[in-house]
Design an enzyme around this catalytic site. Structure first.
Site, mmCIF file in Angstrom:
data_model
loop_
_atom_site.group_PDB
_atom_site.id
_atom_site.type_symbol
_atom_site.label_atom_id
_atom_site.label_comp_id
_atom_site.label_asym_id
_atom_site.label_seq_id
_atom_site.Cartn_x
_atom_site.Cartn_y
_atom_site.Cartn_z
ATOM 1 N N ARG A 177 0.642 -1.383 -0.389
ATOM 2 C CA ARG A 177 0.102 -0.054 -0.277
ATOM 3 C C ARG A 177 0.746 1.276 -0.574
ATOM 4 N NH1 ARG A 177 -2.141 -3.498 -1.876
ATOM 5 N NH2 ARG A 177 -4.450 -4.026 -0.717
ATOM 6 N N SER A 226 -11.192 1.806 3.193
ATOM 7 C CA SER A 226 -10.282 1.012 4.198
ATOM 8 C C SER A 226 -9.580 2.217 4.955
ATOM 9 C CB SER A 226 -9.783 -0.057 3.568
ATOM 10 O OG SER A 226 -8.757 -0.534 5.128
ATOM 11 N N GLU A 296 -4.723 4.627 7.004
ATOM 12 C CA GLU A 296 -4.709 4.450 5.244
ATOM 13 C C GLU A 296 -5.246 5.419 4.537
ATOM 14 O OE1 GLU A 296 -6.640 0.817 1.574
ATOM 15 O OE2 GLU A 296 -6.025 0.331 3.601
#
Length: 309
Positions: A177, A226, A296
């Site tokens: 990520r 998320s 995130e």
């Protein structure tokens, strides 16, 4: 709040895109909250973007946004220039060698569908990412067993000085990520490579992803997707749940009861409410398990000062 005018150096230079001062950003984000941009620019194409950057004073900060699906704009707004790539960056083209070329503003789901219909396998995971190609490049977006690092050939970008830059797969510095690409590079295009596949089979897998998302995630709500990245060897939602945070609420912000790694704006939540809720979740997880959850969701801009609240 409102900001000073910073458009003077950009007048009469031949920009073709739209320049808006003190532009509301809440309507451009999935959370539907937050303050304005000092300046919002929607370039017509990559050349227009390069022209803008060449004339923008170097001291003016720049932020790029896509669909606003993974972003929380703080209530005080975003100083500097916010760039939102529009239709001129939304193209998708099928190329030889089972490759797909897509503009940075192309929705991930549209790229997945175009690849599937062309019999290109390997990009179906993009159906599970509610954003654009540019955002997926920046954060090595992934879902359902796939991520950008697995399929990217190269990316095109424009730097802060307005120069075009080509980035190879190795240049991206992919990790979970995350990429190592400097923040001042603005992605404008990506080239992906897949493998031969049967369109019907690929589309069936995409439909399964759609069904899984609709039954396990709070889609069609005011959310940022998320919220926290998964810690090594674990699942963020499991830690949030075990720390007793499912359904936790601050103001009109709530931890989703359906999937507790999602934060919701129930209607009227401020960005401060949402961020405070996220920080309370992080505090409880840290207190219970000694694990520091990492955001995130991108949190951008400045808080609203006390005398403006």
């Amino acid at each position: 709040m409102s900001f000073d005018d910073i458009t003077a150096p950009l007048e009469d230079i031949g920009l073709r895109g739209a320049l808006v001062e003190d532009a509301p950003l809440a309507p451009l984000t999935w959370f539907r909250t937050g303050g304005p941009a000092q300046l919002l620019f929607t370039p017509a194409d990559a050349d227009d973007l390069a022209l803008f950057l060449r004339h923008l004073p170097v001291e003016v900060p720049v932020l790029v946004i896509g669909l606003g699906s993974n972003m929380l704009v703080r209530d005080g707004g975003v100083p500097g220039a916010v760039i939102r790539l529009g239709k001129g960056f939304g193209g998708i083209a099928i190329e030889d060698g089972h490759r797909v070329r897509a503009g940075a503003a192309a929705a991930d789901v549209k790229v997945a569908r175009a690849a599937a219909e062309a019999g290109i396998d390997g990009l179906a995971f993009l159906r599970g990412i509610p954003g654009t190609v540019g955002g997926a490049l920046r954060m090595n977006g992934g879902a359902y067993g796939g991520d950008v690092a697995q399929v990217l050939v190269e990316a095109q970008a424009v730097d802060r000085a307005g120069n075009r830059v080509t980035l190879t797969h190795a240049d991206m510095g992919f990790t979970y990520r995350h990429t190592a690409v400097p923040d001042d590079l603005i992605f404008v295009e990506a080239l992906f490579a897949g493998t031969p596949g049967e369109p019907a089979e690929i589309l069936a897998r995409m439909n399964a992803i759609t069904e899984a998302r609709s039954t396990t995630q709070p889609v069609n709500t005011r959310t940022g997707g998320s919220t926290f990245t998964n810690p090594p060897g674990g699942k963020a939602w499991e830690l949030v749940d075990a720390a007793g945070c499912r359904g936790l609420q601050i103001g009109a912000a709530q931890v989703s009861e359906l999937h507790c790694n999602f934060l919701l704006n129930l209607g009227g939540a401020t960005a401060a409410d949402i961020e405070a809720l996220g920080e309370e979740v992080r505090r409880r997880v840290r207190e219970h398990f000694g694990i520091e959850l990492q955001w995130e969701i991108r949190r951008v801009g400045i808080p609203l000062s006390a005398d403006e609240s």
